[in-house]
Write a protein that holds these residues in place. Structure first.
Motif, PDB file in Angstrom:
ATOM      1  N   SER A  63       0.837  -1.197   0.000  1.00  0.00           N
ATOM      2  CA  SER A  63       0.000   0.000   0.000  1.00  0.00           C
ATOM      3  C   SER A  63       0.870   1.245   0.000  1.00  0.00           C
ATOM      4  CB  SER A  63      -0.930  -0.004   1.218  1.00  0.00           C
ATOM      5  OG  SER A  63      -0.176   0.000   2.410  1.00  0.00           O
ATOM      6  N   ASP A  64       0.215   2.403  -0.091  1.00  0.00           N
ATOM      7  CA  ASP A  64       0.953   3.659  -0.102  1.00  0.00           C
ATOM      8  C   ASP A  64       1.654   3.928   1.221  1.00  0.00           C
ATOM      9  OD1 ASP A  64       0.163   4.170  -2.699  1.00  0.00           O
ATOM     10  OD2 ASP A  64      -1.651   5.244  -2.093  1.00  0.00           O
ATOM     11  N   ASP A  65       1.094   3.415   2.305  1.00  0.00           N
ATOM     12  CA  ASP A  65       1.716   3.633   3.610  1.00  0.00           C
ATOM     13  C   ASP A  65       2.737   2.562   3.966  1.00  0.00           C
ATOM     14  OD1 ASP A  65      -0.047   1.584   3.861  1.00  0.00           O
ATOM     15  OD2 ASP A  65      -1.220   2.453   5.503  1.00  0.00           O
ATOM     16  N   GLY A  66       3.100   1.694   3.015  1.00  0.00           N
ATOM     17  CA  GLY A  66       4.159   0.723   3.244  1.00  0.00           C
ATOM     18  C   GLY A  66       3.716  -0.619   3.778  1.00  0.00           C
ATOM     19  N   ARG A  67       2.428  -0.898   3.845  1.00  0.00           N
ATOM     20  CA  ARG A  67       1.963  -2.206   4.321  1.00  0.00           C
ATOM     21  C   ARG A  67       2.130  -3.261   3.238  1.00  0.00           C
ATOM     22  NH1 ARG A  67      -3.918  -2.166   6.461  1.00  0.00           N
ATOM     23  NH2 ARG A  67      -4.257  -1.065   4.484  1.00  0.00           N
ATOM     24  N   GLU A  68       2.636  -4.413   3.633  1.00  0.00           N
ATOM     25  CA  GLU A  68       2.812  -5.532   2.715  1.00  0.00           C
ATOM     26  C   GLU A  68       1.661  -6.515   2.910  1.00  0.00           C
ATOM     27  OE1 GLU A  68       5.260  -5.752   0.514  1.00  0.00           O
ATOM     28  OE2 GLU A  68       6.315  -3.956   1.182  1.00  0.00           O
ATOM     29  N   ALA A  69       1.258  -7.160   1.802  1.00  0.00           N
ATOM     30  CA  ALA A  69       0.158  -8.124   1.872  1.00  0.00           C
ATOM     31  C   ALA A  69       0.227  -9.029   0.659  1.00  0.00           C
ATOM     32  CB  ALA A  69      -1.195  -7.411   1.952  1.00  0.00           C
ATOM     33  N   VAL A  70      -0.660 -10.022   0.653  1.00  0.00           N
ATOM     34  CA  VAL A  70      -0.838 -10.945  -0.459  1.00  0.00           C
ATOM     35  C   VAL A  70      -2.287 -10.852  -0.900  1.00  0.00           C
ATOM     36  CG1 VAL A  70      -0.842 -13.355  -1.187  1.00  0.00           C
ATOM     37  CG2 VAL A  70       0.995 -12.500   0.272  1.00  0.00           C
ATOM     38  N   VAL A  71      -2.507 -10.667  -2.186  1.00  0.00           N
ATOM     39  CA  VAL A  71      -3.852 -10.537  -2.744  1.00  0.00           C
ATOM     40  C   VAL A  71      -4.179 -11.779  -3.545  1.00  0.00           C
ATOM     41  CG1 VAL A  71      -5.214  -9.349  -4.511  1.00  0.00           C
ATOM     42  CG2 VAL A  71      -4.053  -8.032  -2.757  1.00  0.00           C
ATOM     43  N   ALA A  72      -5.337 -12.363  -3.248  1.00  0.00           N
ATOM     44  CA  ALA A  72      -5.886 -13.465  -4.031  1.00  0.00           C
ATOM     45  C   ALA A  72      -7.032 -12.918  -4.879  1.00  0.00           C
ATOM     46  CB  ALA A  72      -6.374 -14.584  -3.122  1.00  0.00           C
ATOM     47  N   ALA A 127      -7.210  -9.111   0.298  1.00  0.00           N
ATOM     48  CA  ALA A 127      -5.833  -8.837   0.728  1.00  0.00           C
ATOM     49  C   ALA A 127      -5.604  -9.516   2.072  1.00  0.00           C
ATOM     50  CB  ALA A 127      -5.589  -7.331   0.840  1.00  0.00           C
ATOM     51  N   ILE A 128      -4.570 -10.353   2.132  1.00  0.00           N
ATOM     52  CA  ILE A 128      -4.278 -11.160   3.321  1.00  0.00           C
ATOM     53  C   ILE A 128      -2.966 -10.670   3.924  1.00  0.00           C
ATOM     54  CG2 ILE A 128      -3.970 -13.496   4.193  1.00  0.00           C
ATOM     55  CD1 ILE A 128      -5.379 -14.471   1.644  1.00  0.00           C
ATOM     56  N   GLY A 129      -2.926 -10.530   5.223  1.00  0.00           N
ATOM     57  CA  GLY A 129      -1.732 -10.074   5.935  1.00  0.00           C
ATOM     58  C   GLY A 129      -1.958 -10.217   7.434  1.00  0.00           C
ATOM     59  N   PRO A 130      -1.329  -9.409   8.246  1.00  0.00           N
ATOM     60  CA  PRO A 130      -0.311  -8.426   7.880  1.00  0.00           C
ATOM     61  C   PRO A 130       1.050  -9.081   7.701  1.00  0.00           C
ATOM     62  CG  PRO A 130      -0.733  -8.324  10.220  1.00  0.00           C
ATOM     63  CD  PRO A 130      -1.678  -9.356   9.676  1.00  0.00           C
ATOM     64  N   ILE A 131       1.877  -8.428   6.909  1.00  0.00           N
ATOM     65  CA  ILE A 131       3.229  -8.909   6.660  1.00  0.00           C
ATOM     66  C   ILE A 131       4.187  -7.769   6.970  1.00  0.00           C
ATOM     67  CG2 ILE A 131       4.807  -9.851   4.949  1.00  0.00           C
ATOM     68  CD1 ILE A 131       2.399 -10.908   3.427  1.00  0.00           C
ATOM     69  N   ARG A 132       5.119  -8.002   7.851  1.00  0.00           N
ATOM     70  CA  ARG A 132       6.091  -6.970   8.189  1.00  0.00           C
ATOM     71  C   ARG A 132       7.097  -6.788   7.066  1.00  0.00           C
ATOM     72  NH1 ARG A 132       8.781  -9.597  13.398  1.00  0.00           N
ATOM     73  NH2 ARG A 132       6.576 -10.118  13.686  1.00  0.00           N
ATOM     74  N   ALA A 133       7.760  -5.673   7.074  1.00  0.00           N
ATOM     75  CA  ALA A 133       8.761  -5.396   6.041  1.00  0.00           C
ATOM     76  C   ALA A 133       9.872  -6.437   6.085  1.00  0.00           C
ATOM     77  CB  ALA A 133       9.344  -3.998   6.230  1.00  0.00           C
ATOM     78  N   ASP A 134      10.419  -6.739   4.907  1.00  0.00           N
ATOM     79  CA  ASP A 134      11.460  -7.760   4.812  1.00  0.00           C
ATOM     80  C   ASP A 134      12.764  -7.216   5.408  1.00  0.00           C
ATOM     81  OD1 ASP A 134      12.923  -9.951   4.244  1.00  0.00           O
ATOM     82  OD2 ASP A 134      12.891  -9.733   2.059  1.00  0.00           O
ATOM     83  N   ASP A 135      13.018  -7.569   6.645  1.00  0.00           N
ATOM     84  CA  ASP A 135      14.248  -7.143   7.313  1.00  0.00           C
ATOM     85  C   ASP A 135      15.274  -8.254   7.405  1.00  0.00           C
ATOM     86  OD1 ASP A 135      12.812  -8.727   8.977  1.00  0.00           O
ATOM     87  OD2 ASP A 135      12.771  -7.338  10.691  1.00  0.00           O
ATOM     88  N   GLY A 136      15.065  -9.350   6.689  1.00  0.00           N
ATOM     89  CA  GLY A 136      16.001 -10.459   6.712  1.00  0.00           C
ATOM     90  C   GLY A 136      15.762 -11.447   7.834  1.00  0.00           C
ATOM     91  N   SER A 137      14.774 -11.195   8.670  1.00  0.00           N
ATOM     92  CA  SER A 137      14.504 -12.107   9.778  1.00  0.00           C
ATOM     93  C   SER A 137      13.589 -13.232   9.320  1.00  0.00           C
ATOM     94  CB  SER A 137      13.857 -11.347  10.940  1.00  0.00           C
ATOM     95  OG  SER A 137      12.631 -10.768  10.542  1.00  0.00           O
ATOM     96  N   SER A 138      13.594 -14.296  10.111  1.00  0.00           N
ATOM     97  CA  SER A 138      12.740 -15.439   9.791  1.00  0.00           C
ATOM     98  C   SER A 138      11.271 -15.136  10.046  1.00  0.00           C
ATOM     99  CB  SER A 138      13.170 -16.649  10.619  1.00  0.00           C
ATOM    100  OG  SER A 138      13.070 -16.363  12.007  1.00  0.00           O
ATOM    101  N   ALA A 139      10.966 -14.193  10.944  1.00  0.00           N
ATOM    102  CA  ALA A 139       9.567 -13.866  11.237  1.00  0.00           C
ATOM    103  C   ALA A 139       8.894 -13.246  10.019  1.00  0.00           C
ATOM    104  CB  ALA A 139       9.497 -12.919  12.434  1.00  0.00           C
ATOM    105  N   ALA A 140       9.606 -12.357   9.302  1.00  0.00           N
ATOM    106  CA  ALA A 140       9.026 -11.753   8.109  1.00  0.00           C
ATOM    107  C   ALA A 140       8.787 -12.798   7.026  1.00  0.00           C
ATOM    108  CB  ALA A 140       9.945 -10.648   7.590  1.00  0.00           C
ATOM    109  N   SER A 141       9.711 -13.733   6.872  1.00  0.00           N
ATOM    110  CA  SER A 141       9.532 -14.790   5.873  1.00  0.00           C
ATOM    111  C   SER A 141       8.377 -15.703   6.243  1.00  0.00           C
ATOM    112  CB  SER A 141      10.825 -15.594   5.725  1.00  0.00           C
ATOM    113  OG  SER A 141      11.904 -14.768   5.345  1.00  0.00           O
ATOM    114  N   ASP A 142       8.229 -15.979   7.530  1.00  0.00           N
ATOM    115  CA  ASP A 142       7.132 -16.849   7.961  1.00  0.00           C
ATOM    116  C   ASP A 142       5.777 -16.186   7.736  1.00  0.00           C
ATOM    117  OD1 ASP A 142       9.019 -18.689   8.701  1.00  0.00           O
ATOM    118  OD2 ASP A 142       9.001 -18.141  10.837  1.00  0.00           O
TER     119      ASP A 142
END
Length: 284
Positions: A57-66, A110-125
Motif C-alpha cells: 500500500s501507499d503507507d508501506g503495508r505488505e500483503a498478499v492478494v488473491a 488482501a491477506i496479511g499483515p506482513i512486516r517489512a522484509d528485514d532479513g529475519s525469519s519472522a518476516a519470511s514466515d
C-alpha cells in the motif's frame, strides 16, 4: 595433511551458484496495476481459479492478494465458495476485500499483515503463511482438495471455465495515475506540459502575424438562414442625372392606360369611387 583439512581448503567460490529464484514473477500486461489501496508488485502463483499477487500500500503495508480469474468470477457458485473461504479466515488476517455484490467484477482479498522484509525469519514466515492462506482460498474455489469418496471411475471432473484463466475484471478508483508518479516523473510531466503550452502560444502568434494584414473576402460569404433561404445584400446604385435624391413622382389620378405586361408590376394605383386609393386585393 588429513582428509578433513583438505576439505576445509575448498573455497565457496569454486562451487557454481544455482539460479536465484525471485520472490515474485513480473506482472503481465493483463494484470491490474492496483486493487483497492494496494499496488501489485508481482505474481506469486496462479491456477484456474485465480492469482496470488505480492502487493504493498501507499503507507508501506505488505500483503498478499488473491484474485479470481474471469472464468471463475463469472460462475455464481465459484463466487460463493470464494466468499465462504474468506469468511473462514480470522478477522485480523483479512486486510481488505471488494464487495461481493459487484457481479461484473472479480472478487479479491488482501491477506496479511506482513512486516517489512528485514532479513529475519519472522518476516519470511508471515509472508509464507499469507501465501498458504491465499492458496487455500483459490483451492476452495477450484475444489481440488476435497477428498474423493468412493472409488474413482469415469473421466476426471473439470470446471467449464478452467480455460478462461485471464485475470478477472477490475475497477480502479481512484485512478492510479498520477499517484504512482515519482518526483522525477512529476518534473518530466510538468516540463512536457510547459513545452506544449509554449508551442501552442507560438503557433497562435505566428498565425496572427501572417493574417493580420490579410484583405477581407470579396464577395462576402452568403450565410443561409434557418428557413433555408439565403440573404443577399443589394448595394444601391447612383440615381440618374436630373432626379433628386429626395423627389417623389406623384401618382396619376386617371384610369390606368394600357395592359400591363406579364410578370411586370403596374406603375399606377387604381382609385375607387371616392377618389381614394384602394387595395386591389380587397376586390376578391
Amino acid at each position: 595433511m588429513t582428509a578433513t583439512e583438505s576439505q576445509t581448503e575448498v573455497q565457496p567460490a569454486d562451487v557454481p551458484a544455482g539460479p536465484e529464484i525471485p520472490d515474485a514473477l513480473p506482472l503481465q500486461p493483463e494484470d491490474p496495476p492496483r486493487v483497492g489501496e494496494f499496488w501489485l508488485r508481482g505474481r506469486l502463483g496462479a491456477n484456474a481459479a485465480g492469482y496470488l499477487y505480492a502487493v504493498s500500500s501507499d503507507d508501506g503495508r505488505e500483503a498478499v492478494v488473491a484474485m479470481m480469474t474471469e472464468g471463475s468470477a463469472d460462475d455464481a457458485a465459484a463466487r460463493e465458495r470464494f466468499v465462504y473461504a474468506v469468511d473462514e479466515l480470522p478477522e485480523d488476517v483479512v486486510l481488505a476485500h471488494n464487495d461481493s455484490d459487484d457481479d461484473d467484477l472479480a472478487l479479491w482479498v488482501a491477506i496479511g499483515p506482513i512486516r517489512a522484509d528485514d532479513g529475519s525469519s519472522a518476516a519470511s514466515d508471515e509472508r509464507l503463511i499469507a501465501e498458504r492462506r491465499g492458496e487455500e482460498i483459490l483451492s476452495a474455489v477450484l475444489m481440488d482438495r476435497i477428498p474423493q469418496p468412493g472409488k474413482l471411475r469415469g473421466p476426471d471432473f473439470r470446471h467449464y471455465w478452467e480455460n478462461r484463466r485471464r485475470p478477472g475484471l477490475f475497477r480502479i478508483w481512484p485512478l492510479p495515475w498520477p499517484n504512482a508518479l515519482r518526483p522525477p516523473s512529476w518534473w518530466a510531466l510538468g516540463f512536457a506540459l510547459l513545452t506544449m503550452a509554449v508551442i501552442m502560444a507560438l503557433a497562435v502568434f505566428l498565425a496572427w502575424l501572417l493574417f493580420r494584414h490579410a484583405a477581407p473576402l470579396e464577395p462576402e460569404p452568403v450565410i443561409p438562414t434557418p428557413t433555408g433561404t439565403t440573404t443577399v445584400t443589394v448595394t444601391p446604385t447612383t440615381p440618374p442625372p436630373g432626379t433628386g435624391s429626395g423627389s417623389v413622382t406623384p401618382p396619376t389620378t386617371g384610369p390606368p392606360t394600357g395592359t400591363p405586361t406579364t410578370g411586370g408590376v403596374p406603375t399606377e394605383v387604381p382609385t375607387g369611387s371616392a377618389g381614394t386609393a384602394t387595395n386591389p386585393g380587397d376586390k376578391f
